[in-house]
Each structure stands twice: as structure tokens, then as C-alpha cells.
Design a protein around this motif. Structure first.
Motif, PDB file in Angstrom:
ATOM      1  N   ASP A 191      -4.314 -36.249  -0.431  1.00 45.81           N
ATOM      2  CA  ASP A 191      -3.221 -35.308  -0.606  1.00 45.81           C
ATOM      3  C   ASP A 191      -1.972 -35.857  -0.643  1.00 45.81           C
ATOM      4  O   ASP A 191      -0.980 -35.722  -1.276  1.00 45.81           O
ATOM      5  CB  ASP A 191      -3.271 -34.134   0.083  1.00 45.81           C
ATOM      6  N   ALA A 192      -1.846 -36.767   0.518  1.00 44.31           N
ATOM      7  CA  ALA A 192      -0.371 -37.428   0.882  1.00 44.31           C
ATOM      8  C   ALA A 192      -0.157 -38.470  -0.161  1.00 44.31           C
ATOM      9  O   ALA A 192       0.968 -38.522  -0.337  1.00 44.31           O
ATOM     10  CB  ALA A 192      -0.523 -38.129   2.389  1.00 44.31           C
ATOM     11  N   GLU A 251       2.981 -29.341   3.817  1.00 43.58           N
ATOM     12  CA  GLU A 251       1.559 -29.152   3.431  1.00 43.58           C
ATOM     13  C   GLU A 251       0.651 -29.231   4.770  1.00 43.58           C
ATOM     14  O   GLU A 251      -0.426 -28.579   4.498  1.00 43.58           O
ATOM     15  CB  GLU A 251       1.407 -30.073   2.349  1.00 43.58           C
ATOM     16  N   TYR A 252       0.864 -30.102   5.401  1.00 43.27           N
ATOM     17  CA  TYR A 252       0.108 -30.295   6.619  1.00 43.27           C
ATOM     18  C   TYR A 252       1.015 -30.315   8.147  1.00 43.27           C
ATOM     19  O   TYR A 252       1.328 -31.566   8.440  1.00 43.27           O
ATOM     20  CB  TYR A 252      -0.505 -31.763   6.374  1.00 43.27           C
ATOM     21  N   ASN A 311       8.008 -32.718   2.771  1.00 42.52           N
ATOM     22  CA  ASN A 311       7.015 -32.193   1.593  1.00 42.52           C
ATOM     23  C   ASN A 311       5.885 -32.111   2.661  1.00 42.52           C
ATOM     24  O   ASN A 311       4.934 -31.288   2.216  1.00 42.52           O
ATOM     25  CB  ASN A 311       6.760 -32.809   0.488  1.00 42.52           C
ATOM     26  N   LEU A 312       5.469 -33.386   3.000  1.00 39.28           N
ATOM     27  CA  LEU A 312       4.194 -33.512   3.767  1.00 39.28           C
ATOM     28  C   LEU A 312       4.027 -32.582   4.967  1.00 39.28           C
ATOM     29  O   LEU A 312       2.828 -32.187   4.945  1.00 39.28           O
ATOM     30  CB  LEU A 312       4.115 -34.924   4.296  1.00 39.28           C
ATOM     31  N   LYS A 313       4.902 -32.417   5.625  1.00 33.33           N
ATOM     32  CA  LYS A 313       5.056 -31.593   6.729  1.00 33.33           C
ATOM     33  C   LYS A 313       4.928 -30.102   6.268  1.00 33.33           C
ATOM     34  O   LYS A 313       4.208 -29.402   7.090  1.00 33.33           O
ATOM     35  CB  LYS A 313       6.377 -31.829   7.554  1.00 33.33           C
ATOM     36  N   VAL A 354       2.760 -38.194  11.893  1.00 30.45           N
ATOM     37  CA  VAL A 354       3.017 -39.471  10.821  1.00 30.45           C
ATOM     38  C   VAL A 354       3.546 -40.636  11.698  1.00 30.45           C
ATOM     39  O   VAL A 354       4.385 -40.491  12.455  1.00 30.45           O
ATOM     40  CB  VAL A 354       3.954 -39.562   9.783  1.00 30.45           C
ATOM     41  N   TYR A 388       9.927 -37.088   1.161  1.00 30.67           N
ATOM     42  CA  TYR A 388       8.489 -37.007   0.888  1.00 30.67           C
ATOM     43  C   TYR A 388       7.893 -36.429   2.556  1.00 30.67           C
ATOM     44  O   TYR A 388       6.976 -35.724   2.636  1.00 30.67           O
ATOM     45  CB  TYR A 388       8.235 -38.433   0.782  1.00 30.67           C
ATOM     46  N   LEU A 389       8.493 -36.846   3.885  1.00 28.52           N
ATOM     47  CA  LEU A 389       8.067 -36.402   5.038  1.00 28.52           C
ATOM     48  C   LEU A 389       8.261 -34.823   4.935  1.00 28.52           C
ATOM     49  O   LEU A 389       7.342 -34.442   5.708  1.00 28.52           O
ATOM     50  CB  LEU A 389       8.831 -37.325   6.115  1.00 28.52           C
ATOM     51  N   THR A 405       6.839 -36.249  -5.082  1.00 24.94           N
ATOM     52  CA  THR A 405       8.308 -36.372  -4.628  1.00 24.94           C
ATOM     53  C   THR A 405       9.191 -37.518  -5.165  1.00 24.94           C
ATOM     54  O   THR A 405      10.219 -37.159  -5.753  1.00 24.94           O
ATOM     55  CB  THR A 405       8.098 -36.846  -3.145  1.00 24.94           C
ATOM     56  N   ILE A 423       1.301 -36.148  -3.020  1.00 25.20           N
ATOM     57  CA  ILE A 423       2.769 -35.771  -2.658  1.00 25.20           C
ATOM     58  C   ILE A 423       3.577 -36.526  -2.799  1.00 25.20           C
ATOM     59  O   ILE A 423       4.872 -36.652  -3.048  1.00 25.20           O
ATOM     60  CB  ILE A 423       2.730 -35.169  -1.258  1.00 25.20           C
TER      61      ILE A 423
END
Length: 296
Positions: free
Chosen positions: A282-283, A117-118, A113-115, A123, A110-111, A290, A286
Motif C-alpha cells: 500500500d505504501a 492511511e496508516y 498521505n502515508l500517515k 517511518v 507522501y509522508l 502522490t 501511495i
């Protein structure tokens, strides 16, 4: 003097958190900087927005009137970046709260995927019981909580992540093969989550009526500790199946055959939809995608 977005941001966070100190922590700056931003905003607008009294913050009538406008300006800025599809422009800190089960399953992916996107979003991670995450979310100390039911209050933003079945497991060394009975389980130390969690309460209620069996419940604030103790043969445990999948496949644990287990843990991504930025929403999305990919 011209006003700027940092001043508006400070204004909104001081109001939401009811504290100059907490607003400074939230915005990764100092309390004097927050005070200076509020003073600059008041000077630029020619009004007094708030008063500080015995540690509390109270909006003036004009401050109350202008708060909604400040929120709209910040939201419009957020919408502009979203419309331009320039997520790399989003900077700041996402205060994320998760339960331990997520840490031991799909948090790493997840982290990542988040990185992706953003990339400019940092975090700040809090791992805690669901009940404590809910409290911190209500206090706006967290932006997003990935947690399991039950909840004492509804969140304006709440996306279901999925249901995670709980199963009974034990070390093969205990020799607990075949179908188990209440008596055979109660003969072993029962490794559980902490006393104020749903898992503990359900297990205690299940074994409670048979006090003649004197079941030995061994609570732990750390699910991973229960997992390790079970692997070491120190008792049996009821744990999320996703958390022990590799232990089962590699033979460190076996699943016990028993006709009752605690209810599945229903997980949600929860946030304040009315005041959170698009990045927080969005987070949450995601997190859902995920988890779906992990579970399939």
C-alpha cells in the motif's frame, strides 16, 4: 507454553536477515528478546528450528518445513486486518529508502498521505544513492525503495512512479542567455552528481570527446549542494526539472537552451512482493498516487 505472533515474526526475520542482531534491530527490540522468542517457539512446537554457527544461522530440516507455515500465519493475520479495513491496527516501522530528488519534491506530502492511511506506522527514512538503496533493499534492510533506474536486479514488486526530465540551469548572473553550445557550457564549471551516479556518467560521456575544451566537472554527493552552488553562480548544473521548479519561477535560476540533456530519470517504488506485508504494498501505491498528484 503457547506460541504467539511475536515468536513467529522473530523466526521469519532471523531467517530472512540471517542474523539475530539484525532481526532485533528490525523489530525494535533486543537480541536477547529475539533469542527468547525463538527458544519459546521451539519449546512450544517441540522442535529445533535453527542452529547458530560462527555468526551464521542455519535452518534445520524441520525449521525449513515450518518456515512456510510461519509465513502463511503472518500473511493470514495481515489479510484479516486488511479485510476488516482496520489499518489503524497496523503498527511497527516502515524502513523507507528514497533518493535526494524525492526529498526535494514530494516526500513531505507522501509522508502525510502515508500517515493518514496508516497512523500507527512509523517511518525510518534513509536518503542515499539509488545503487545503495537497491543493495539495502536486497539485504532486506529496507522495506520499500523509491528510486531511479538503472537497476542491477529485478524486484518482485515494482511500480513505476514516473519519469523526471533533467534540464540545464544556471544563475541569471552568469549571463548565459540564448542558445548554448558545447563550448559555452564547457567554459563554465559543470556541477554534477557524484561520480558513481548515472547523471555524472552521462555528462562526463557527453563532454568527454572534447578534451581540448578541458571541461571542469564538479561532482557532489548532494544534489541540493549542486543546486545551491548553481544559484550562487558557481557553475551550471543538469538537475531534475521538478527539483528546481520554484527556483525557475522565482528567478533564482534560468533554464539554459541546449540541444542535449541527460536522459529523464525513471523512478519506481520497489519492494519484495513475496515477503512484504500489505502495508508495504500500500505504501508503494501511495507513492505512485502522490507523485502523480505532484506532477500534475
Amino acid at each position: 507454553m503457547r506460541l504467539n505472533l511475536k515468536q513467529l515474526e522473530a523466526f521469519v526475520w532471523v531467517v530472512d536477515l540471517q542474523s539475530f542482531r539484525r532481526a532485533a534491530e528490525r523489530l525494535n527490540t533486543t537480541q536477547p528478546n529475539i533469542s527468547a522468542r525463538i527458544a519459546g517457539l521451539e519449546q512450544a512446537l517441540g522442535v529445533t528450528l535453527m542452529t547458530r554457527d560462527a555468526g551464521s544461522v542455519r535452518l534445520t530440516g524441520k525449521g525449513q518445513e515450518l518456515l512456510a507455515h510461519a509465513r502463511r500465519v503472518l500473511q493470514a493475520t495481515d489479510d484479516l486486518v486488511t479485510a476488516a479495513d482496520q489499518k489503524s491496527l497496523i503498527e511497527g516501522t516502515l524502513r523507507l529508502g528514497v533518493t535526494e530528488m524525492i526529498v526535494h519534491t514530494w516526500l513531505h506530502e507522501y509522508l502525510r498521505n502515508l500517515k493518514r492511511e496508516y497512523p500507527g506506522l512509523m517511518v525510518e527514512l534513509t536518503v542515499d544513492f539509488s545503487v545503495d538503496l537497491e543493495k539495502r533493499l536486497g539485504e532486506r534492510a529496507l522495506d520499500l525503495a523509491l528510486q531511479n533506474e538503472p537497476f542491477s536486479r529485478l524486484a518482485t514488486g515494482q511500480l513505476k512512479i514516473g519519469a523526471y526530465p533533467v534540464i540545464w540551469v544556471a544563475s541569471p548572473a552568469l549571463g548565459l542567455s540564448g542558445r548554448q553550445t558545447l563550448e559555452s557550457l564547457a567554459a563554465q564549471p559543470i556541477l554534477t552528481h557524484a561520480r558513481d551516479t548515472r547523471l555524472y556518467e552521462e555528462i562526463a560521456a557527453h563532454f568527454g570527446p572534447r578534451r581540448d575544451l578541458a571541461p571542469r566537472l564538479v561532482p557532489s554527493s548532494n544534489l541540493a549542494a549542486s543546486q545551491i552552488m548553481a544559484i550562487d553562480g558557481m557553475g551550471i548544473a543538469a538537475l531534475p526539472a521538478a527539483m528546481v521548479a520554484s527556483d525557475l519561477s522565482e528567478g533564482r535560476l534560468i533554464q539554459l537552451s541546449y540541444d542535449w540533456a541527460p536522459e529523464p530519470l525513471d523512478f519506481y517504488a520497489r519492494f519484495d512482493a513475496e515477503r512484504s506485508s500489505q502495508a508495504v504494498a500500500d505504501a508503494a501505491e501511495i507513492a505512485v498516487t502522490t507523485a502523480m498528484a505532484f506532477n500534475h
